[in-house]
Write a protein that holds these residues in place. Structure first.
Motif, PDB file in Angstrom:
ATOM      1  N   THR A 129      30.223  34.466  46.496  1.00 17.34           N
ATOM      2  CA  THR A 129      30.893  33.530  45.606  1.00 17.34           C
ATOM      3  C   THR A 129      30.287  32.142  45.715  1.00 17.34           C
ATOM      4  OG1 THR A 129      32.583  33.011  47.271  1.00 17.34           O
ATOM      5  CG2 THR A 129      33.094  34.777  45.691  1.00 17.34           C
ATOM      6  N   ASN A 169      43.034  34.983  44.354  1.00 15.13           N
ATOM      7  CA  ASN A 169      41.880  35.473  43.608  1.00 15.13           C
ATOM      8  C   ASN A 169      42.220  36.726  42.816  1.00 15.13           C
ATOM      9  OD1 ASN A 169      40.242  33.490  44.888  1.00 15.13           O
ATOM     10  ND2 ASN A 169      39.964  34.849  46.642  1.00 15.13           N
ATOM     11  N   THR A 221      40.440  40.084  41.802  1.00 13.82           N
ATOM     12  CA  THR A 221      39.295  40.809  42.342  1.00 13.82           C
ATOM     13  C   THR A 221      39.267  42.232  41.814  1.00 13.82           C
ATOM     14  OG1 THR A 221      39.462  39.505  44.384  1.00 13.82           O
ATOM     15  CG2 THR A 221      38.075  41.462  44.443  1.00 13.82           C
ATOM     16  N   MET A 271      31.624  40.445  48.886  1.00 20.51           N
ATOM     17  CA  MET A 271      31.609  39.528  47.759  1.00 20.51           C
ATOM     18  C   MET A 271      30.749  38.297  48.053  1.00 20.51           C
ATOM     19  SD  MET A 271      33.498  40.913  45.410  1.00 20.51           S
ATOM     20  CE  MET A 271      34.694  42.255  45.284  1.00 20.51           C
ATOM     21  N   THR A 326      35.042  38.619  41.097  1.00 21.73           N
ATOM     22  CA  THR A 326      36.106  37.983  41.849  1.00 21.73           C
ATOM     23  C   THR A 326      36.122  36.494  41.541  1.00 21.73           C
ATOM     24  OG1 THR A 326      37.070  37.634  44.054  1.00 21.73           O
ATOM     25  CG2 THR A 326      34.672  37.576  43.885  1.00 21.73           C
ATOM     26  N   LYS A 339      37.924  45.909  42.348  1.00 19.70           N
ATOM     27  CA  LYS A 339      37.418  46.800  43.389  1.00 19.70           C
ATOM     28  C   LYS A 339      37.430  48.233  42.858  1.00 19.70           C
ATOM     29  CE  LYS A 339      39.430  43.830  46.977  1.00 19.70           C
ATOM     30  NZ  LYS A 339      40.333  43.757  48.164  1.00 19.70           N
TER      31      LYS A 339
END
Length: 240
Positions: free
Chosen positions: A233, A92, A94, A231, A72, A96
């Motif tokens: 980050t 973002n 991302t 997530m 992400t 999944k």
């Protein structure tokens, strides 16, 4: 002479007190302006995602679903309305998805194995809108966050062990049938460090989608398939 000296000290003290009062008033007038600060930066990281059906979780009849790893990252804008409160807006990319494992026979006994699998990856554009609350000093602070997000599916792909057929797969995304949009809630926390070269922010976030990833009417009883992700980050921001 002594009386004159005392008068001089007294007036000096008055001038000092007046100066301190003026500085305090100036700081009170300018302090609110320092609350409203804008930071623009970028966040990148990785995490895990998985799906579940609420009804199957209660009954214990879910297929053998496991997590997948994904990336992400994107751009983020943070607006500090107060010293201990801010709003963060992001865009973002991302990754999944989920993985489904299947049963094989080992020594005449059924056993779930990750060598027989089907893996589905969904690549989203996520737009999170988060509220941050802070505790701690000005340069090193802990924060908690909560908010919601919107998602749009850009692309999808799948991978499987060659012997796995479509009839064996419980959940598989199909273009045109299933949903490209999702909405959900998110919450998390972390800490940020403000330095002379910018602000660094390390955090974790849990997201839960409310819209069913697959068409919920493909099952005999309508049952949403909910996407979850966790997530981690690291962000870097420039403050204005």
């Amino acid at each position: 002479m002594a009386t004159y000296r005392y008068k001089l000290i007294f007036f000096t003290l008055l001038l000092c007190l007046g100066g301190l009062q003026a500085q305090a008033q100036d700081s009170l007038q300018t302090e609110p302006k320092t609350w409203s600060k804008l930071s623009i930066g970028t966040r990148h990281g990785a995490g895990i995602s998985f799906i579940f059906e609420p009804n199957n979780v209660l009954t214990g009849s879910s297929p053998n679903l496991t997590t997948t790893l994904g990336y992400t990252g994107g751009l983020s804008v943070q607006y500090y309305a107060q010293p201990n409160f801010s709003l963060q807006f992001g865009v973002n990319y991302t990754e999944k998805g989920w993985e489904e494992n299947f049963v094989t026979t080992v020594n005449n006994e059924p056993r779930v194995t990750d060598s027989l699998f089907f893996r589905q990856q969904l690549n989203y554009i996520d737009v999170p809108i988060m509220a941050h609350g802070y505790v701690g000093q000005r340069n090193v602070r802990i924060y908690l966050e909560a908010g919601f997000f919107l998602s749009y599916l850009l692309s999808h792909s799948s991978e499987r062990e060659i012997s796995i057929t479509d009839e064996q797969i419980a959940y598989q995304y199909e273009e045109g049938r299933d949903n490209r949009f999702n909405i959900g809630i998110a919450a998390g926390g972390g800490f940020e460090i403000v330095t002379a070269v910018g602000m660094f922010q390390l955090g974790g976030r849990y997201s839960l989608g409310f819209s069913s990833v697959l068409d919920k009417n493909i099952t005999p009883v309508p049952n949403p398939l909910m996407m979850n992700s966790i997530m981690i980050t690291l962000g870097y921001y420039v403050r204005f």
